[in-house]
Write an enzyme that holds these catalytic residues in place. Sequence first.
Site, PDB file in Angstrom:
ATOM      1  N   CYS A 109       0.841  -1.283  -0.106  1.00  0.00           N
ATOM      2  CA  CYS A 109      -0.021   0.047   0.209  1.00  0.00           C
ATOM      3  C   CYS A 109       0.984   1.127  -0.102  1.00  0.00           C
ATOM      4  CB  CYS A 109      -0.883   0.097   1.267  1.00  0.00           C
ATOM      5  SG  CYS A 109      -2.022   1.510   1.218  1.00  0.00           S
ATOM      6  N   CYS A 206      -6.449  -3.237   7.218  1.00  0.00           N
ATOM      7  CA  CYS A 206      -7.295  -2.291   6.666  1.00  0.00           C
ATOM      8  C   CYS A 206      -8.621  -2.783   6.225  1.00  0.00           C
ATOM      9  CB  CYS A 206      -7.100  -0.953   6.102  1.00  0.00           C
ATOM     10  SG  CYS A 206      -6.154  -1.090   4.269  1.00  0.00           S
TER      11      CYS A 206
END
Length: 361
Positions: A109, A206
Site C-alpha cells: 500500500c 485495513c
Amino acid sequence: MTAPKKRIVVAMSGGVDSSVTAALLKEQGHEVIGMTMQIWDYSKFTAANGETFGTCCSLDDVYDARRVAQALEIPFYVVNFEKQFQQAVIDDFCDAYFSGRTPNPCVLCNQVLKFDLLLRRARELEADFLATGHYAIIEADGQGGQVLRKGCDESKDQSYFLFTLTQEQMARVRFPLGAMSKDEVREHAARFNLPVAEKAESQDICFVPDGDYVRFLEEERGAGQRDGEIVHVSGQVLGRHRGTYRYTVGQRRGLGIAWHEPLFVVGIDAGKRQVIVGEKPFLERDALIVQQCNWHIPVPGEPLRAACRIRYRHREVPALITALPDGRAEVRFDEAQRGVTPGQAAVFYADDRVLGGGWIS
C-alpha cells in the site's frame, strides 16, 4: 534566515499522526493541502450494533480527516483509489495466500498507493512535497542523495514498511514525526485541539477489519479451494485440512492433529496442497533468498555485513547479505532464525539506517 515556505500535500488518514503532521506543517507557515485516499468500501463491515471496526482508511476516517482539515482551515480532497487498491494490494493479498505465501499488504500500500499514485497527485497540484505521519526519518546524505533511518520512537518505528522507497521519492517525501515519540504526538494533538486528539490507534489489516482473513479470502475467491493433507516433515500424513490459505509458517494452533510433541507449520506446498508440519527445531532457517530487492546504497559487489529484520515485530539480527543476479539476494544469518515466511519482507539495516530490502521467496 528562515527556510522558504513550501506547498505540501499531507496524506491524511483521519488518525492522530497524519492530523498532527498537517497541523505542525501549517504552524511552520507552509501551504498545506489535505488529501485522503478512499480505497475500500467498509459499509459491509459495520457490526450489527452499528459500530465500526478499528481500522484505517474507513469512511469514518475520511470524515475525521475532513473535520481536521476544516479545523485547520486547509483545503481538503478525497481521491478514489479503490480500483488501484484492488489490483495492487487485494489481488496480491489473495494470490499470495493461495500460492502458499503470507503477504504484507501494508508495504505494498505504501509502495503503490501512497508513494506512487498519491505522490503523483501531489505533483499535479504543484506541491513541493508529500508528507505523511510515518515514524521514520529521511535525511540528506551530503552527496545529493537521501538516507532512510528508523524513527526515534523504537516502539513506533515504521522504516520496515518503507524499504521500497526510491531516491526520487525520498527527495519528495517528508516525515515530520520521525524524531518524536507517540506521547509527544498526542501532546501536540491536544495543543492544537484537534478533533481526533483522543482517537484510538487503528488495528489489523485495513480491508480485513474484523481480523478474519480466511473469511475475506473465501468471499473474494470462493471456499473449498486448496484442501489437502497435513504432512509431517518425515512424510507421514497426519490429517486433512480445508485449504492451504488457512495456514502460515510458524502457526501452532488450529492444526487439529495429535502428536507426542507440539507441532508447527514449517512449510506450505500449494502445488501439492500440503501443509507441512514439524517440531520447533524444523522452524529454524540459517538462510533465505529475497527477490525484487530495492537497495538504498549501490548494489554491493561483495558480501555485506548488516542486520536483517524478517518481519515487522522482529528485532534485526546479524547476517551476511550477498547480492545475486535478477534483483535477488541471499541472506545468511549468524544464528538460525525461526519464522522465516515467504511473502514477508526482509529489510537490511546498518544501525538505524535502511540499506535496502526485498521479498522473501
